[in-house]
Design a protein around this motif. Structure first.
Motif, PDB file in Angstrom:
ATOM      1  N   PHE A   1     -13.575 -17.597  -0.247  1.00 52.68           N
ATOM      2  CA  PHE A   1     -13.465 -16.928  -1.903  1.00 52.68           C
ATOM      3  C   PHE A   1     -12.010 -16.656  -1.963  1.00 52.68           C
ATOM      4  CE2 PHE A   1     -14.824 -13.513   1.069  1.00 52.68           C
ATOM      5  CZ  PHE A   1     -13.748 -12.519   0.557  1.00 52.68           C
ATOM      6  N   ILE A   2     -12.090 -16.609  -3.374  1.00 53.13           N
ATOM      7  CA  ILE A   2     -10.438 -16.102  -3.931  1.00 53.13           C
ATOM      8  C   ILE A   2     -10.633 -14.528  -4.155  1.00 53.13           C
ATOM      9  CG2 ILE A   2      -8.788 -16.040  -5.638  1.00 53.13           C
ATOM     10  CD1 ILE A   2      -9.588 -19.115  -5.903  1.00 53.13           C
ATOM     11  N   LEU A   3      -9.927 -13.696  -3.508  1.00 58.16           N
ATOM     12  CA  LEU A   3      -9.855 -12.243  -3.591  1.00 58.16           C
ATOM     13  C   LEU A   3      -8.751 -11.790  -4.614  1.00 58.16           C
ATOM     14  CD1 LEU A   3     -11.269  -9.643  -2.554  1.00 58.16           C
ATOM     15  CD2 LEU A   3      -9.673  -9.153  -0.983  1.00 58.16           C
ATOM     16  N   VAL A   4      -8.982 -10.944  -5.575  1.00 55.86           N
ATOM     17  CA  VAL A   4      -8.088 -10.509  -6.656  1.00 55.86           C
ATOM     18  C   VAL A   4      -8.196  -9.095  -6.536  1.00 55.86           C
ATOM     19  CG1 VAL A   4      -7.714 -10.444  -9.172  1.00 55.86           C
ATOM     20  CG2 VAL A   4      -8.943 -12.203  -8.234  1.00 55.86           C
ATOM     21  N   ASP A   5      -6.663  -8.576  -6.111  1.00 54.93           N
ATOM     22  CA  ASP A   5      -6.723  -6.916  -6.338  1.00 54.93           C
ATOM     23  C   ASP A   5      -5.905  -6.683  -7.616  1.00 54.93           C
ATOM     24  OD1 ASP A   5      -5.988  -4.463  -5.770  1.00 54.93           O
ATOM     25  OD2 ASP A   5      -4.191  -4.662  -4.549  1.00 54.93           O
ATOM     26  N   THR A   6      -6.331  -5.606  -8.263  1.00 57.70           N
ATOM     27  CA  THR A   6      -5.969  -5.056  -9.649  1.00 57.70           C
ATOM     28  C   THR A   6      -5.140  -3.865  -9.656  1.00 57.70           C
ATOM     29  OG1 THR A   6      -8.069  -3.913 -10.231  1.00 57.70           O
ATOM     30  CG2 THR A   6      -8.004  -6.533 -10.448  1.00 57.70           C
ATOM     31  N   GLY A   7      -4.444  -3.759 -10.468  1.00 54.59           N
ATOM     32  CA  GLY A   7      -3.869  -2.305 -10.826  1.00 54.59           C
ATOM     33  C   GLY A   7      -4.922  -1.262 -11.014  1.00 54.59           C
ATOM     34  N   GLY A   8      -4.669  -0.160 -11.107  1.00 59.52           N
ATOM     35  CA  GLY A   8      -5.891   0.794 -11.482  1.00 59.52           C
ATOM     36  C   GLY A   8      -6.304   0.908 -12.861  1.00 59.52           C
ATOM     37  N   PHE A   9      -7.692   1.023 -12.978  1.00 60.03           N
ATOM     38  CA  PHE A   9      -8.136   1.069 -14.022  1.00 60.03           C
ATOM     39  C   PHE A   9      -8.553   2.723 -14.638  1.00 60.03           C
ATOM     40  CE2 PHE A   9     -10.939  -1.649 -16.831  1.00 60.03           C
ATOM     41  CZ  PHE A   9     -11.619  -0.664 -17.681  1.00 60.03           C
TER      42      PHE A   9
ATOM     43  N   VAL B   1       0.839  -1.265  -0.020  1.00 62.71           N
ATOM     44  CA  VAL B   1      -0.093  -0.131   0.188  1.00 62.71           C
ATOM     45  C   VAL B   1       0.883   1.247  -0.070  1.00 62.71           C
ATOM     46  CG1 VAL B   1      -1.684   1.151   1.172  1.00 62.71           C
ATOM     47  CG2 VAL B   1      -1.668  -1.124   1.076  1.00 62.71           C
ATOM     48  N   ASP B   2       0.583   2.000  -0.957  1.00 64.60           N
ATOM     49  CA  ASP B   2       1.348   3.283  -0.823  1.00 64.60           C
ATOM     50  C   ASP B   2       0.475   4.187  -1.428  1.00 64.60           C
ATOM     51  OD1 ASP B   2       3.302   5.495  -2.175  1.00 64.60           O
ATOM     52  OD2 ASP B   2       4.715   3.917  -1.527  1.00 64.60           O
ATOM     53  N   ASP B   3       0.857   5.739  -0.952  1.00 67.23           N
ATOM     54  CA  ASP B   3       0.038   6.760  -1.584  1.00 67.23           C
ATOM     55  C   ASP B   3       0.150   7.179  -3.096  1.00 67.23           C
ATOM     56  OD1 ASP B   3      -1.142   7.227   0.822  1.00 67.23           O
ATOM     57  OD2 ASP B   3       0.280   8.631   1.585  1.00 67.23           O
ATOM     58  N   MET B   4       1.292   6.693  -3.503  1.00 68.70           N
ATOM     59  CA  MET B   4       1.641   6.836  -4.979  1.00 68.70           C
ATOM     60  C   MET B   4       0.705   6.221  -6.006  1.00 68.70           C
ATOM     61  SD  MET B   4       3.969   9.033  -5.319  1.00 68.70           S
ATOM     62  CE  MET B   4       4.485   8.941  -6.998  1.00 68.70           C
ATOM     63  N   PRO B   5       0.153   6.681  -6.762  1.00 70.16           N
ATOM     64  CA  PRO B   5      -1.067   5.862  -7.705  1.00 70.16           C
ATOM     65  C   PRO B   5      -0.226   4.884  -8.571  1.00 70.16           C
ATOM     66  CG  PRO B   5      -1.226   8.461  -7.839  1.00 70.16           C
ATOM     67  CD  PRO B   5       0.150   8.137  -7.242  1.00 70.16           C
ATOM     68  N   GLY B   6      -0.767   3.742  -8.615  1.00 70.91           N
ATOM     69  CA  GLY B   6       0.032   2.558  -9.550  1.00 70.91           C
ATOM     70  C   GLY B   6       0.748   1.757  -9.079  1.00 70.91           C
ATOM     71  N   VAL B   7       0.656   1.566  -7.629  1.00 77.53           N
ATOM     72  CA  VAL B   7       1.740   0.913  -6.839  1.00 77.53           C
ATOM     73  C   VAL B   7       1.353  -0.598  -7.198  1.00 77.53           C
ATOM     74  CG1 VAL B   7       2.186  -0.363  -4.836  1.00 77.53           C
ATOM     75  CG2 VAL B   7       2.234   2.248  -5.077  1.00 77.53           C
ATOM     76  N   THR B   8      -0.017  -0.887  -7.285  1.00 72.87           N
ATOM     77  CA  THR B   8      -0.387  -2.361  -7.650  1.00 72.87           C
ATOM     78  C   THR B   8      -0.334  -2.470  -9.207  1.00 72.87           C
ATOM     79  OG1 THR B   8      -1.696  -2.378  -5.714  1.00 72.87           O
ATOM     80  CG2 THR B   8      -1.809  -4.219  -7.105  1.00 72.87           C
ATOM     81  N   ARG B   9       0.698  -3.137  -9.664  1.00 73.62           N
ATOM     82  CA  ARG B   9       0.464  -3.028 -11.256  1.00 73.62           C
ATOM     83  C   ARG B   9       0.201  -4.370 -11.682  1.00 73.62           C
ATOM     84  NH1 ARG B   9       6.433  -0.273 -12.978  1.00 73.62           N
ATOM     85  NH2 ARG B   9       6.067   1.508 -11.944  1.00 73.62           N
ATOM     86  N   ASP B  10       0.197  -5.513 -11.060  1.00 73.91           N
ATOM     87  CA  ASP B  10      -0.136  -6.834 -11.495  1.00 73.91           C
ATOM     88  C   ASP B  10      -1.404  -7.118 -10.481  1.00 73.91           C
ATOM     89  OD1 ASP B  10      -0.476  -8.850 -13.005  1.00 73.91           O
ATOM     90  OD2 ASP B  10       1.149  -9.711 -12.374  1.00 73.91           O
ATOM     91  N   ARG B  11      -1.925  -8.105 -10.763  1.00 74.90           N
ATOM     92  CA  ARG B  11      -3.055  -8.491  -9.761  1.00 74.90           C
ATOM     93  C   ARG B  11      -2.366  -9.428  -8.708  1.00 74.90           C
ATOM     94  NH1 ARG B  11      -5.534  -9.726 -14.610  1.00 74.90           N
ATOM     95  NH2 ARG B  11      -5.159 -12.007 -14.474  1.00 74.90           N
ATOM     96  N   ASN B  12      -2.921  -9.062  -7.314  1.00 74.61           N
ATOM     97  CA  ASN B  12      -2.563  -9.817  -6.294  1.00 74.61           C
ATOM     98  C   ASN B  12      -3.759 -10.749  -5.737  1.00 74.61           C
ATOM     99  OD1 ASN B  12      -1.233 -10.586  -4.142  1.00 74.61           O
ATOM    100  ND2 ASN B  12      -0.923  -8.361  -3.383  1.00 74.61           N
ATOM    101  N   TYR B  13      -3.324 -11.896  -5.299  1.00 73.90           N
ATOM    102  CA  TYR B  13      -4.382 -12.970  -5.120  1.00 73.90           C
ATOM    103  C   TYR B  13      -4.318 -13.373  -3.730  1.00 73.90           C
ATOM    104  CZ  TYR B  13      -4.247 -13.020 -10.196  1.00 73.90           C
ATOM    105  OH  TYR B  13      -4.496 -12.797 -11.601  1.00 73.90           O
ATOM    106  N   ALA B  14      -5.473 -13.839  -3.132  1.00 73.31           N
ATOM    107  CA  ALA B  14      -5.301 -14.320  -1.812  1.00 73.31           C
ATOM    108  C   ALA B  14      -6.530 -15.227  -1.629  1.00 73.31           C
ATOM    109  CB  ALA B  14      -5.158 -13.128  -0.413  1.00 73.31           C
ATOM    110  N   GLU B  15      -6.640 -16.426  -0.750  1.00 71.26           N
ATOM    111  CA  GLU B  15      -7.928 -17.265  -0.556  1.00 71.26           C
ATOM    112  C   GLU B  15      -8.275 -16.486   0.766  1.00 71.26           C
ATOM    113  OE1 GLU B  15      -8.005 -21.584  -0.839  1.00 71.26           O
ATOM    114  OE2 GLU B  15      -5.805 -21.424  -1.298  1.00 71.26           O
ATOM    115  N   VAL B  16      -9.348 -16.183   1.151  1.00 66.18           N
ATOM    116  CA  VAL B  16      -9.992 -15.539   2.105  1.00 66.18           C
ATOM    117  C   VAL B  16     -11.128 -16.647   2.678  1.00 66.18           C
ATOM    118  CG1 VAL B  16     -11.230 -13.576   3.092  1.00 66.18           C
ATOM    119  CG2 VAL B  16      -9.663 -13.342   1.299  1.00 66.18           C
ATOM    120  N   ASP B  17     -10.888 -16.850   4.102  1.00 63.65           N
ATOM    121  CA  ASP B  17     -11.823 -17.861   4.636  1.00 63.65           C
ATOM    122  C   ASP B  17     -12.370 -17.234   6.108  1.00 63.65           C
ATOM    123  OD1 ASP B  17      -9.363 -18.110   6.128  1.00 63.65           O
ATOM    124  OD2 ASP B  17      -9.080 -20.131   5.783  1.00 63.65           O
ATOM    125  N   ARG B  18     -12.242 -15.974   6.149  1.00 66.28           N
ATOM    126  CA  ARG B  18     -12.537 -15.031   7.429  1.00 66.28           C
ATOM    127  C   ARG B  18     -14.003 -15.011   7.614  1.00 66.28           C
ATOM    128  NH1 ARG B  18     -10.947 -10.196   7.079  1.00 66.28           N
ATOM    129  NH2 ARG B  18     -11.313  -9.687   9.263  1.00 66.28           N
TER     130      ARG B  18
END
Length: 440
Positions: A52-60, A30-47
């Protein structure tokens, strides 16, 4: 199979902050600079109520001449196409932007649940400022603060209601399910065609020709297999798209459904970071794994070439020291006949059960020969072990200090089990419990 939720939105609206909030740990940068997450990030969430599988994406950014933003846009578009549910994030502090309106119009045409979310609503002042977003004509907009966890719980209650049902791994319990995963242009489709014996999947030397997972049933020595190729024929209008990073969404889905994963590497290019991402998910998902080094026939080799490549694999995939390695040529068929033989060996171990008496004989000897380190100055005592599941083999170990087992000692026990019972090609799962816990 677990459903997939994709988080999309413009750069710097708080997608990664929400991702971390839902995952429950700081996985995305996590960063205040736009575009830090360039590729998708994945995680299994069971909380939550359902996993489910959660996918974080770069900015659209719908319209941009910036090459990096264009590539991030394509990644986000893939995520939206292939996810089961979409969380679209907007920024209360920025207000409603033309880019937000463009994405909303795109999402209206998608036949799947979409949650429209205004983030960074930290109090009543920001709540009032969010009024502009209602001009979008959306029935329900969620106002949240991902950073302060405001409104996230209520939103996730509704997400759980809307999430498609987990379809499981299918009803073919007697069939061995094999996923073929890897980066573009490593030869997955050619390998699939070679294994099943005919041109089931279109193979093309252009990276990224294939998209959707294709299932192929076939028989070897009267034994049934289901081959899940993370590849399909891309729609004609999409063949010219240039994508920097491989979309691993299909790989995630295929791995979730598989018993054994063939991790295909390109001998010409060696091991890459993207290979590590794909293999890491197979390991985390608890699947049997086999490395298949393809295009081995194209290299100029000497007596040390294979040994050096094996060393590179073992160094790059330290978490998969048990996975067999095969060197093949899908094009010529060289050594591809060994793949199914190895799949059968891995599947046997992946499904293997060990008697409680044999397990505790090995376990007692291991703990006697190498005592566990002290936990906060107190001795760790072990009582007994029992196997509670297969696919992968899973074991519960009862102890007086279940939270005090160092990961290095857990790895030691795992390796002793692996050596004693020939658990090759499969991960093992150890669960430490206090003695007062009843049952396994």
């Amino acid at each position: 199979m677990k459903p997939i939720i994709a988080i999309v939105g413009r750069p710097n609206v708080g997608k990664s902050t929400l991702f971390n909030r839902l995952v429950g740990r700081r996985k995305a940068m996590v960063d205040d600079m736009p575009g830090v997450t360039r590729d998708r990030n994945y995680a299994e969430v069971d909380r939550f109520e359902r996993p489910f599988i959660l996918v974080d994406t770069g900015g659209f950014e719908p319209e941009t001449s910036n090459k990096l933003l264009q590539q991030m846009r394509e990644q986000s578009r893939f995520a939206m196409e292939e996810a089961d549910l979409i969380l679209f994030i907007m920024d209360a502090r920025d207000g409603l932007t033309p880019a937000d309106r463009d994405v909303v119009e795109m999402l209206r045409r998608i036949d799947k649940p979409v949650f429209y979310i205004i983030n960074k609503v930290d109090g009543d002042r920001h709540e009032a400022a969010a009024g502009d977003f209602y001009s979008l004509g959306i029935d329900h907009i969620y106002t949240i603060s991902a950073e302060h966890n405001r409104g996230v719980g209520d939103m996730m209650d509704d997400v759980m209601e809307a999430l498609p049902l987990d379809t499981g791994k299918g009803g073919d319990e007697e069939i061995t399910k094999i996923a073929v995963v890897g980066r573009p242009n490593v030869g997955k489709s050619t390998l699939v065609n070679r294994l099943v014996g005919y041109e089931r999947v279109v193979a093309n030397p252009t990276a990224g020709t294939t998209r959707d997972a294709i299932d192929t049933r076939f028989m070897v020595h009267k034994k049934p297999y289901l081959l899940i190729d993370t590849a399909g024929i891309r729609r004609k209008g999409k063949t010219t798209e240039k994508i920097e990073k491989y979309s691993v969404m299909d790989a995630l889905r295929a791995i979730e459904r598989a018993d054994v994963v063939l991790i295909v590497l390109n001998a010409e290019e060696g091991v890459t970071e993207q290979d590590s991402k794909i293999a890491g998910y197979a390991y985390e998902a608890g699947r049997g794994c086999i490395f298949v080094v393809n295009k081995w026939d194209t290299l100029t080799k000497d007596n040390s070439s294979m040994g050096k490549f094996i060393e590179e694999i073992r160094r790059s995939f330290k978490y998969l020291p048990f996975a067999p390695i095969l060197f093949v040529s899908a094009t010529s068929g060289q050594r591809t006949g060994k793949i199914i033989e190895e799949v059968d060996k891995v599947m046997e171990q992946y499904s293997k059960r060990v008697s409680t008496s044999d397990l505790n004989r090995v376990f007692s000897k291991a703990t006697d020969e190498n005592h566990a380190p002290l936990d906060q100055g107190r001795r760790v005592k072990f009582y007994f072990a029992t196997q509670v599941g297969t696919k992968p083999p899973s074991f519960v170990i009862f102890t007086n200090r279940p939270e005090g087992i160092h990961f290095s000692y857990e790895r030691y026990i795992m390796n002793r089990f692996r050596d004693a019972f020939q658990f090759t090609g499969t991960p093992l799962k150890l669960i430490f419990r206090g003695r007062d816990r009843k049952g396994a």
